[in-house]
Scaffold this motif. Structure first.
Motif, PDB file in Angstrom:
ATOM      1  N   TYR A  32      30.956  11.170  45.804  1.00  0.00           N
ATOM      2  CA  TYR A  32      30.119  11.153  47.007  1.00  0.00           C
ATOM      3  C   TYR A  32      29.157   9.970  46.994  1.00  0.00           C
ATOM      4  O   TYR A  32      28.644   9.566  45.950  1.00  0.00           O
ATOM      5  CB  TYR A  32      29.267  12.419  47.104  1.00  0.00           C
ATOM      6  N   SER A  98      27.780  12.078  51.578  1.00  0.00           N
ATOM      7  CA  SER A  98      28.971  11.674  52.325  1.00  0.00           C
ATOM      8  C   SER A  98      30.153  11.628  51.369  1.00  0.00           C
ATOM      9  O   SER A  98      30.081  10.996  50.310  1.00  0.00           O
ATOM     10  CB  SER A  98      28.775  10.307  52.961  1.00  0.00           C
ATOM     11  N   TYR A 100      32.862  10.303  52.278  1.00  0.00           N
ATOM     12  CA  TYR A 100      33.674   9.226  52.811  1.00  0.00           C
ATOM     13  C   TYR A 100      33.119   7.870  52.415  1.00  0.00           C
ATOM     14  O   TYR A 100      31.933   7.714  52.163  1.00  0.00           O
ATOM     15  CB  TYR A 100      33.748   9.356  54.330  1.00  0.00           C
ATOM     16  N   GLN A 107      25.707   3.197  54.992  1.00  0.00           N
ATOM     17  CA  GLN A 107      25.048   4.159  54.117  1.00  0.00           C
ATOM     18  C   GLN A 107      23.547   4.268  54.412  1.00  0.00           C
ATOM     19  O   GLN A 107      22.865   5.113  53.849  1.00  0.00           O
ATOM     20  CB  GLN A 107      25.258   3.796  52.657  1.00  0.00           C
ATOM     21  N   ASN A 112      26.046   8.753  59.669  1.00  0.00           N
ATOM     22  CA  ASN A 112      27.222   8.654  58.799  1.00  0.00           C
ATOM     23  C   ASN A 112      27.240   9.664  57.665  1.00  0.00           C
ATOM     24  O   ASN A 112      28.142   9.637  56.828  1.00  0.00           O
ATOM     25  CB  ASN A 112      27.323   7.244  58.240  1.00  0.00           C
ATOM     26  N   PHE A 113      26.246  10.534  57.639  1.00  0.00           N
ATOM     27  CA  PHE A 113      26.187  11.556  56.587  1.00  0.00           C
ATOM     28  C   PHE A 113      26.409  12.928  57.212  1.00  0.00           C
ATOM     29  O   PHE A 113      25.582  13.406  57.982  1.00  0.00           O
ATOM     30  CB  PHE A 113      24.853  11.503  55.860  1.00  0.00           C
TER      31      PHE A 113
END
Length: 126
Positions: A32, A98, A100, A107, A112-113
């Protein structure tokens, strides 16, 4: 869905230190990207620090040199050591995960989380 939980917030005097901890579920924790964000009253949630699977770290300019993010994959834990705290560091601090791949820019972005903790309050007094 990854479960995330923070601990370690509290009240500290300006110039002092505090250590936040975060645990995340899942046997793939080591893969992660883990990050800390913070949100002060009336402000948007902002990026603080991130650590990638290979332990590469990134910091916002406002905390660089004062905060240190680290991870312990054996314990599914990420820590945020905060030193030389300032009044403006007061906020609710959130841990995020995350699963991904994210770029160095991605980040730093809340969107995006997918997994978030409930937040822990950090109060800094004069």
């Amino acid at each position: 869905q990854v479960q995330v939980s923070e601990s370690g917030g509290g009240l500290v005097q300006a110039g002092g230190s505090l250590r936040l901890s975060c645990t995340a579920s899942g046997r793939l924790f080591s893969t992660y990207i883990m990050a800390w964000f913070r949100q002060a009253p009336g402000k948007e949630r902002e990026f603080v620090a991130a650590i990638r699977p290979g332990t590469h770290t990134a910091y916002s300019d406002s905390v660089k040199g004062r905060f240190t993010i680290s991870r312990d994959n054996a314990r599914n834990t990420v820590n945020l050591q905060m030193n030389f705290l300032k009044l403006e560091d007061a906020a609710v601090y959130y841990c995020a995960a995350s699963q991904y791949a994210l770029t160095s820019v991605q980040q730093t972005e809340v969107r995006n989380f997918p997994s978030w903790g409930q937040g822990t309050q950090v109060t800094v007094s004069q």
